[in-house]
Design an enzyme around this catalytic site. Structure first.
Site, PDB file in Angstrom:
ATOM      1  N   CYS A  13      14.522  -2.599 -21.370  1.00  0.00           N
ATOM      2  CA  CYS A  13      14.457  -2.899 -21.456  1.00  0.00           C
ATOM      3  C   CYS A  13      15.293  -3.940 -22.188  1.00  0.00           C
ATOM      4  CB  CYS A  13      12.884  -4.020 -20.961  1.00  0.00           C
ATOM      5  SG  CYS A  13      12.844  -5.586 -20.195  1.00  0.00           S
TER       6      CYS A  13
ATOM      7  N   CYS B 293      14.420  -7.187 -22.764  1.00  0.00           N
ATOM      8  CA  CYS B 293      13.416  -8.900 -23.469  1.00  0.00           C
ATOM      9  C   CYS B 293      13.378  -7.787 -25.074  1.00  0.00           C
ATOM     10  CB  CYS B 293      11.826  -8.832 -22.826  1.00  0.00           C
ATOM     11  SG  CYS B 293      10.848  -7.155 -22.949  1.00  0.00           S
TER      12      CYS B 293
ATOM     13  N   CYS C  86      14.156 -10.644 -19.373  1.00  0.00           N
ATOM     14  CA  CYS C  86      14.567  -8.998 -19.372  1.00  0.00           C
ATOM     15  C   CYS C  86      16.122  -8.096 -19.089  1.00  0.00           C
ATOM     16  CB  CYS C  86      13.463  -8.330 -18.202  1.00  0.00           C
ATOM     17  SG  CYS C  86      11.804  -8.547 -18.844  1.00  0.00           S
TER      18      CYS C  86
ATOM     19  N   LYS D  14       6.315  -3.560 -10.214  1.00  0.00           N
ATOM     20  CA  LYS D  14       5.930  -3.962 -11.253  1.00  0.00           C
ATOM     21  C   LYS D  14       6.005  -5.299 -11.458  1.00  0.00           C
ATOM     22  CE  LYS D  14       7.590  -5.169 -15.894  1.00  0.00           C
ATOM     23  NZ  LYS D  14       8.402  -5.403 -17.032  1.00  0.00           N
TER      24      LYS D  14
ATOM     25  N   ARG E 166       3.434  -9.231 -25.451  1.00  0.00           N
ATOM     26  CA  ARG E 166       4.421 -10.426 -24.842  1.00  0.00           C
ATOM     27  C   ARG E 166       4.609 -10.858 -26.794  1.00  0.00           C
ATOM     28  NH1 ARG E 166       5.391 -12.920 -19.153  1.00  0.00           N
ATOM     29  NH2 ARG E 166       5.790 -11.013 -18.042  1.00  0.00           N
TER      30      ARG E 166
ATOM     31  N   ARG F  84       8.990 -14.548 -15.184  1.00  0.00           N
ATOM     32  CA  ARG F  84       9.986 -13.617 -15.039  1.00  0.00           C
ATOM     33  C   ARG F  84      10.201 -13.744 -13.270  1.00  0.00           C
ATOM     34  NH1 ARG F  84      10.383 -11.607 -19.834  1.00  0.00           N
ATOM     35  NH2 ARG F  84       9.025 -11.238 -20.748  1.00  0.00           N
TER      36      ARG F  84
ATOM     37  N   LYS G 282       1.820  -1.457 -12.038  1.00  0.00           N
ATOM     38  CA  LYS G 282       1.801  -2.465 -13.243  1.00  0.00           C
ATOM     39  C   LYS G 282       1.705  -3.838 -13.119  1.00  0.00           C
ATOM     40  CE  LYS G 282       3.989  -3.206 -17.573  1.00  0.00           C
ATOM     41  NZ  LYS G 282       5.711  -4.155 -17.886  1.00  0.00           N
TER      42      LYS G 282
ATOM     43  N   TYR H 104      -3.918   2.016 -23.763  1.00  0.00           N
ATOM     44  CA  TYR H 104      -3.256   2.115 -25.861  1.00  0.00           C
ATOM     45  C   TYR H 104      -3.846   2.903 -26.195  1.00  0.00           C
ATOM     46  CZ  TYR H 104       0.443  -1.353 -24.254  1.00  0.00           C
ATOM     47  OH  TYR H 104       1.117  -2.013 -23.695  1.00  0.00           O
TER      48      TYR H 104
HETATM   49  C1  PBG Z   1       9.511  -5.023 -20.684  1.00  0.00           C
HETATM   50  C2  PBG Z   1       7.642  -4.666 -20.953  1.00  0.00           C
HETATM   51  C3  PBG Z   1       6.379  -5.417 -20.805  1.00  0.00           C
HETATM   52  C4  PBG Z   1       5.464  -4.664 -21.172  1.00  0.00           C
HETATM   53  C5  PBG Z   1       6.049  -2.634 -20.572  1.00  0.00           C
HETATM   54  N1  PBG Z   1       7.271  -3.312 -20.624  1.00  0.00           N
HETATM   55  C6  PBG Z   1       6.379  -6.679 -21.193  1.00  0.00           C
HETATM   56  C7  PBG Z   1       7.011  -7.643 -19.700  1.00  0.00           C
HETATM   57  O1  PBG Z   1       7.573  -7.829 -18.613  1.00  0.00           O
HETATM   58  O2  PBG Z   1       6.610  -8.865 -20.107  1.00  0.00           O
HETATM   59  C8  PBG Z   1       4.421  -4.903 -20.187  1.00  0.00           C
HETATM   60  C9  PBG Z   1       3.060  -4.156 -21.133  1.00  0.00           C
HETATM   61  C10 PBG Z   1       1.934  -4.262 -21.538  1.00  0.00           C
HETATM   62  O3  PBG Z   1       1.155  -5.573 -20.949  1.00  0.00           O
HETATM   63  O4  PBG Z   1       1.268  -3.475 -22.026  1.00  0.00           O
HETATM   64  N2  PBG Z   1       9.927  -5.552 -19.944  1.00  0.00           N
END
Ligand code: PBG
Length: 326
Positions: free
Chosen positions: A117, A119, A127, A194, A204, A220, A251, A316
């Site tokens: 990504c 970001c 992103c 997602k 973030r 986003r 997700k 995690y």
């Molecule tokens: C990158 C990304 C994100 C997460 C995983 N890859 C953040 C987002 O999309 O803002 C989130 C992971 C998490 O909250 O555990 N784009």
């Protein structure tokens, strides 16, 4: 009379019969542990907004991997935190160097996926790259750059490429880049389902990847899915399958269990549930306040994901899975 009816408590009356009749079984072998590796710190640093999680340096990461291997965890999802850059001049050297080092040291003892990504790389936190007046994402330029990034990661030893950008055409572009470079065994785990979510908050914070609201394009929502549109998730999953994804992610997990169920019924690829940062931290904070057991909270959430049809769980707390599952 009532206690002898079918569906009565007979099959819950002792531990052994409960074990025999449980239908959802968790295994630590189907967990992926996220790892943060940062270019901005000198020493391993606790991530304040994610209890029990550390940001690592290229030097501190082997010690963490050793401990995780000791706990039966050998599959990782790597997140780089880098000096912010923008435009086409983004350098991916840091994460590639880390990957090479880890792969040189551990070889096939570890399976390494890398989040793909922009970001973490853009000053504005989106992103993808922006167009000239900064009002929208430049989809095709972004996809091209991500495909190049994926090729570099595969070359550095990544076992799996995990695009989380949610642009159009990323998976197909990555697949052809990998094929062109001869990386036929590198898998693609796409963040196909997602959703836009507040539960990414702690992540973030850790990665400093909150989109900047001083530019025209906010949030986003123009690329991540809407929770009010389950059919958009199905279209996105089917499109990624078509483009060559090997595994499909849903997700967040807990607020999208219905999507996990639908996706697992609809496609024949492994489904991966990501218990995201806010979902994880909610359990941690409740546990810190004595309002639930940490282990029991995570196990209940993981069981719900499996029961809904997830094959793999990203958590995690994955490194505790073997001990907790018992
Ligand atoms: C990158 C990304 C994100 C997460 C995983 N890859 C953040 C987002 O999309 O803002 C989130 C992971 C998490 O909250 O555990 N784009």
């Amino acid at each position: 009379m009532a206690q002898y009816e079918i569906g009565s408590r007979r099959l819950r009356s002792n531990r052994q019969v409960r074990e025999l009749t449980n239908e959802v079984l968790l295994s630590h072998r189907q967990f992926i542990q996220p790892l943060f590796v940062s270019e901005l710190i000198e020493n391993k640093t606790p991530a304040e907004s994610l209890a029990g999680v550390c940001l690592h340096t290229a030097t501190s990461i082997p010690d963490q991997i050793d401990r995780d291997l000791g706990n039966g965890i050998d599959k990782f999802l790597l997140f780089p935190i880098v000096k912010k850059q923008e435009s086409e001049k983004i350098s991916f050297d840091f994460v590639c160097d880390v990957l090479k080092k880890v792969k040189d040291a551990y070889g096939n003892q570890v399976w390494l996926a890398t989040d793909v990504c922009l970001c973490a790389y853009t000053t504005h936190g989106h992103c993808g790259l922006l167009n000239e007046d900064r009002s929208a994402i430049a989809n095709d330029r972004t996809v091209k750059l991500l495909a190049r990034y994926a090729g570099l990661l595969a070359d550095a030893g990544a076992d799996c490429i995990a695009p989380s950008d949610k642009m159009d055409g990323t998976v197909g572009a990555i697949r052809s880049q990998l094929n062109d470079l001869g990386f036929f065994d590198t898998t693609i785990l796409s963040y196909s389902a997602k959703f836009t979510s507040s539960f990414y908050g702690p992540f973030r914070d850790v990665c400093d990847s909150r989109p900047d609201d001083s530019i025209v394009l906010q949030g986003r929502e123009s690329y991540q899915l809407s929770g009010a549109s389950p059919s958009s998730a199905i279209r996105s999953v089917l499109s990624d399958v078509e483009q060559g994804a090997d595994m499909i992610m849903v997700k967040p997990a807990m607020t999208y269990l219905d999507i996990i169920r639908t996706v697992s019924a609809k496609i024949d690829l492994p489904v991966v549930a990501y218990h995201v940062s806010g979902e994880y931290q909610a359990i941690e904070l409740l546990a810190q306040n004595g309002l639930l057991g940490r282990k029991e909270g995570h196990l209940e959430a993981w069981t719900a994901m499996k029961r809904s049809g997830a094959d793999v769980i990203i958590s995690y707390a994955a490194r505790n899975a073997r001990n907790w599952i018992g």
